[in-house]
Design an enzyme around this catalytic site. Structure first.
Site, PDB file in Angstrom:
ATOM      1  N   GLU A 184       0.825  -1.209   0.000  1.00  0.00           N
ATOM      2  CA  GLU A 184       0.000   0.000   0.000  1.00  0.00           C
ATOM      3  C   GLU A 184       0.863   1.266   0.000  1.00  0.00           C
ATOM      4  OE1 GLU A 184      -3.123  -0.477   2.894  1.00  0.00           O
ATOM      5  OE2 GLU A 184      -3.888  -2.257   1.895  1.00  0.00           O
ATOM      6  N   HIS A 244     -18.439  -9.977   5.044  1.00  0.00           N
ATOM      7  CA  HIS A 244     -17.116  -9.429   5.314  1.00  0.00           C
ATOM      8  C   HIS A 244     -16.418 -10.270   6.373  1.00  0.00           C
ATOM      9  CE1 HIS A 244     -14.255  -6.265   7.033  1.00  0.00           C
ATOM     10  NE2 HIS A 244     -13.805  -6.596   5.850  1.00  0.00           N
ATOM     11  N   GLU A 256     -12.966  -9.791   7.973  1.00  0.00           N
ATOM     12  CA  GLU A 256     -11.630  -9.276   8.319  1.00  0.00           C
ATOM     13  C   GLU A 256     -11.024 -10.297   9.273  1.00  0.00           C
ATOM     14  OE1 GLU A 256      -9.464  -6.519   7.621  1.00  0.00           O
ATOM     15  OE2 GLU A 256      -8.254  -7.871   8.858  1.00  0.00           O
ATOM     16  N   HIS A 286      -8.592  -8.572   0.433  1.00  0.00           N
ATOM     17  CA  HIS A 286      -7.804  -7.362   0.695  1.00  0.00           C
ATOM     18  C   HIS A 286      -6.543  -7.724   1.477  1.00  0.00           C
ATOM     19  CE1 HIS A 286     -10.492  -3.713  -0.128  1.00  0.00           C
ATOM     20  NE2 HIS A 286     -10.935  -4.725  -0.852  1.00  0.00           N
ATOM     21  N   GLU A 287      -5.476  -7.026   1.172  1.00  0.00           N
ATOM     22  CA  GLU A 287      -4.153  -7.222   1.809  1.00  0.00           C
ATOM     23  C   GLU A 287      -3.547  -8.604   1.540  1.00  0.00           C
ATOM     24  OE1 GLU A 287      -6.404  -4.171   3.400  1.00  0.00           O
ATOM     25  OE2 GLU A 287      -6.712  -6.099   4.367  1.00  0.00           O
ATOM     26  N   GLU A 327      -7.624  -6.395  -3.449  1.00  0.00           N
ATOM     27  CA  GLU A 327      -7.155  -5.014  -3.307  1.00  0.00           C
ATOM     28  C   GLU A 327      -5.645  -5.055  -3.595  1.00  0.00           C
ATOM     29  OE1 GLU A 327      -7.663  -1.419  -0.175  1.00  0.00           O
ATOM     30  OE2 GLU A 327      -6.630  -3.200   0.530  1.00  0.00           O
ATOM     31  N   GLU A 351      -9.217   3.801  -0.552  1.00  0.00           N
ATOM     32  CA  GLU A 351      -9.349   4.117   0.876  1.00  0.00           C
ATOM     33  C   GLU A 351      -8.330   5.154   1.333  1.00  0.00           C
ATOM     34  OE1 GLU A 351      -8.889   0.412   2.919  1.00  0.00           O
ATOM     35  OE2 GLU A 351      -6.759   0.246   2.502  1.00  0.00           O
TER      36      GLU A 351
HETATM   37  C1  NOJ Z   1      -8.494  -2.691   5.134  1.00  0.00           C
HETATM   38  C2  NOJ Z   1      -9.328  -2.901   3.909  1.00  0.00           C
HETATM   39  O1  NOJ Z   1      -8.639  -2.563   2.735  1.00  0.00           O
HETATM   40  C3  NOJ Z   1     -10.590  -2.091   4.066  1.00  0.00           C
HETATM   41  O2  NOJ Z   1     -11.349  -2.140   2.892  1.00  0.00           O
HETATM   42  C4  NOJ Z   1     -11.360  -2.616   5.257  1.00  0.00           C
HETATM   43  O3  NOJ Z   1     -12.486  -1.821   5.453  1.00  0.00           O
HETATM   44  C5  NOJ Z   1     -10.500  -2.581   6.519  1.00  0.00           C
HETATM   45  N1  NOJ Z   1      -9.226  -3.192   6.287  1.00  0.00           N
HETATM   46  C6  NOJ Z   1     -11.186  -3.298   7.668  1.00  0.00           C
HETATM   47  O4  NOJ Z   1     -11.343  -4.655   7.342  1.00  0.00           O
HETATM   48 CA    CA Z   2      -6.256  -2.194   2.351  1.00  0.00          CA
END
Ligand code: NOJ
Ligand code: CA
Length: 685
Positions: free
Chosen positions: A175, A402, A404, A472-473, A491, A497
């Protein structure tokens, strides 16, 4: 959608012993002896494989008779045995391959895979090369034994001090803001480049990530990356003068990979052209991946979505329910708030609504000491999962899950079967995963072999449950969506973001006209475009998005993805109904794509024909202010069309114009700094 393999597959196994009877002249006297060579079908790209006197393997490559990669080392440093030298040629075979295949989704309906194969069988391993008119793939194949890698020795010896678009090497994040410098300036620029992200985990003062875009003084564009990285660690590059040396991501013990033969490495790839547009249009990485592994792909589809997301990213609301009880900021994922998003999606033809912060665990998500952070099955009390899914389905909308993980991987893998069961129970068909924070097990990295196995494992388990994935990540993509098309997007770069993270400078105006040349080489990005309220004061955020409204619209074409977010809030779209119309209309899947103009870090203009339709969409994005004529010569010569243009304007945030066009029309547009334009082109009856 079927994955019919359009079979014009010719395989001419020539089985020629290419003993370099006619060496291509890339090795100079004494360097190594050329023992095998191959030329691409259209004769633009040539490769040579050589052996030094001590049996050290080397390779070299040219384009239109100009050297691109000077004789460079190949091989490995292994724990078990010598894989650096002492290689002997057993046999070298060339072959011709020409087939056309149909991706499940993508930029074009069909993709031609036409290359000359070169198989160099050595005493201890095989080096396999595929030589295209626009690049080369090279991989190692190990026939037997345990393989523990200390380092891969593959080198890319460049011919001079090229310009490079690069981000710092890092085992855990991509990033960063991309830097443009000459190769010789990378070291000096590194400290500044690192400041554009939070962590400071770079492994070397000259380490960079791939895909890296290069440009030579005489106008050659070169892109180095990898394809089909599955059970292997992600490759970075370390610069020594003008030579890039492979640097693999280590595991918790400092080793770079463990394999059991028979097995092979990912492809090391070089794309090459004297036309920057071909950097974007030539499908090298996809072609080097394996065909689709999913038999029934009927459940895989493009997704346009909105989400309870930008409110949290900008800081207006929180993911965390308990914080909201302390009344600092409201919780985003409440039943009441989600209903508004569902209603808006239903009214505006948007397929899905992502809801972040619906599940327990966000109270301590930034605590990197925890092995268990989230429950992936227990909602917060103010999120009525059953009722909301029913409500959405009754309106023809789906919720997007979602997950995370906070990078607590073992716990996520333990819970994954239950998490997928929950998704099926409530009718979710897509999940956004996330990997914030340090990886647990400790010492592992986001781009190591352990994690690359994990990401694929999630995609495969999701496929068994008919769930599409947006990661993501996760490590930078290498074209695995060809094999696993339920991996719609990732991502894995600095996304939209960052426009909300004013402290990190947002995304500079050139950012989105670099990404197609770098990160997007490996696959689609969930960039999250569509911010129409450019000033973030509404959220108490000092940020301002570094672009214009037409520039935001252009991103739906310039950063192609079958998964696209309309990232702003419904209330902001209601304030800009005319610009929002483009987001409603734009297609996500294509029969054809034509790159009309492109230059890394400067501009990209692309025309795309929607899948199964005669409608075209054009997007143009620029870093600096410019004016351009857009030719309509991609249109059907026998028809006329209604073209709606969304463009930058000095007087107002945007201007909309509707004109009649034919294939002979050229449209003059002015683009503001960081701005662009978008067009919808519909045939007249
Ligand atoms: C980073 C992600 O790129 C973002 O989209 C997400 O909202 C946050 N982490 C929390 O999961
Ligand atoms: Ca991210």
């Amino acid at each position: 959608m079927t994955l019919a393999k359009v079979a014009t597959s010719i395989f001419l196994a020539l089985s020629v012993l290419t003993s370099c009877k006619a060496p291509l002249g890339l090795f100079s006297q004494g360097e190594a002896q050329c023992v095998a060579s191959a030329v691409s079908p259209g004769k633009t790209v040539k490769v040579e494989f050589g052996l030094c006197e001590n049996g050290e393997p080397m390779w070299a490559m040219s384009y239109k008779n100009k050297p691109v990669i000077l004789p460079s080392k190949l091989g490995f440093e292994l724990v078990e045995r010598n894989f650096k030298d002492d290689f002997e040629l057993i046999e070298a075979k060339t072959s011709q391959h020409d087939e056309t295949w149909e991706p499940v989704w993508g930029e074009t309906k069909n993709i031609r895979n036409n290359y000359t194969g070169l198989e160099v069988i050595l005493n201890k391993m095989t080096v396999r090369l595929r030589v295209y008119d626009y690049g080369v793939g090279l991989r190692y194949e190990f026939p037997e034994g345990e393989i523990t890698i200390k380092e891969e020795l593959t080198e890319f010896k460049l011919t001079g001090n090229h310009i490079a678009w690069w981000i710092p090497g890092d085992y855990d994040s991509e990033e960063y803001v991309t830097q443009k410098t000459h190769l010789s300036e990378i070291k000096e620029r590194m400290p500044e480049a690192k400041q554009t992200y939070w962590a400071d985990k770079t492994f070397s003062p000259t380490g960079v990530q791939t895909p890296i875009q290069l440009k030579t003084d005489d106008g050659l564009y070169i892109n180095i990356h990898e394809a089909a990285c599955t059970d292997f660690s992600t490759m970075s590059l370390e610069l020594e003068e003008y030579t890039f040396k492979t640097h693999l991501t280590p595991d918790a013990h400092g080793l770079k990979g463990q394999l059991a033969a028979p097995c092979h490495t990912p492809w090391r790839t070089i794309k090459i052209s004297d036309d920057a547009r071909e950097m974007l249009s030539k499908p090298l990485i996809l072609n080097l991946n394996e065909p689709c592994a999913i038999k029934d792909v009927s459940w895989i589809h493009p997704i346009k979505y909105i989400g309870v997301w930008w409110e949290m990213i900008t800081g207006a609301k929180t993911w965390d329910f308990s914080t909201s009880l302390e009344m600092t900021k409201p919780h985003g994922a409440t039943t009441e708030n989600v209903v508004q998003y569902i209603d808006f999606a239903a009214e505006n033809n948007i397929d899905e609504v992502l809801v972040e912060g619906w599940n327990k665990g966000w109270e301590h998500w930034e605590d990197n000491s925890l092995e268990q952070v989230y429950s992936f099955t227990e909602p917060y009390p103010d999120f009525d999962i059953k009722w909301l899914n029913n409500y959405a389905h009754n309106k023809g909308v789906k919720l997007m899950m979602h997950n995370e993980t906070a990078s607590a991987i073992e716990d996520y893998e333990r819970q994954l079967p239950e998490a997928l069961r929950l998704m099926r129970k409530y009718g979710y068909d897509a999940v956004k995963t996330g990997y914030c924070g340090d990886i647990r097990p400790r010492g592992e990295h986001h781009y190591g072999q352990y994690m690359n196995r994990h990401y694929l494992n999630v995609v495969q388990q999701a496929a068994e449950n008919h769930i599409m994935v947006n990661a993501h990540e996760a490590s930078r993509p290498t074209g695995l969506s060809r094999t696993w098309p339920n991996l719609l997007a990732q991502e894995s770069a600095r996304g939209g973001e960052y426009e909300a993270f004013a402290a990190k400078g947002g995304n500079p105006p050139e950012h989105t006209v670099i990404l197609p040349f770098t990160r997007l080489q490996g696959g689609p990005m969930d960039y999250t475009p569509g911010i129409l309220e450019l000033d973030l004061a509404w959220a108490g955020n000092p940020g301002h998005v570094h672009t214009t409204i037409p520039g935001q619209l252009a991103l739906y074409l310039v950063l192609p993805s079958p998964l696209q977010m309309a990232a702003d809030l419904p209330e902001h779209y209601m304030k800009h109904p005319q610009a929002f119309q483009f987001i409603k209309d734009v297609a996500l899947d294509w029969d054809d794509s034509r790159y009309l103009e492109a230059e890394p870090g400067e501009y990209v203009t692309v025309a795309r024909k929607a899948k199964g339709s005669d409608n075209w969409f054009v997007g143009g994005k620029t870093a600096e202010e410019r004016a351009t004529f857009v030719p309509m010569n991609f249109l059907d010569k026998h028809r006329s069309y209604t073209c709606t243009i969304y463009k930058d304007s000095p007087q107002s945030p945007y201007e909309i114009q509707t004109i009649e066009v034919t294939s002979l029309t050229r449209i003059f547009v002015k683009e503001a700094r960081g701005g662009g334009f978008a067009m919808t082109i519909i045939p007249k009856q």
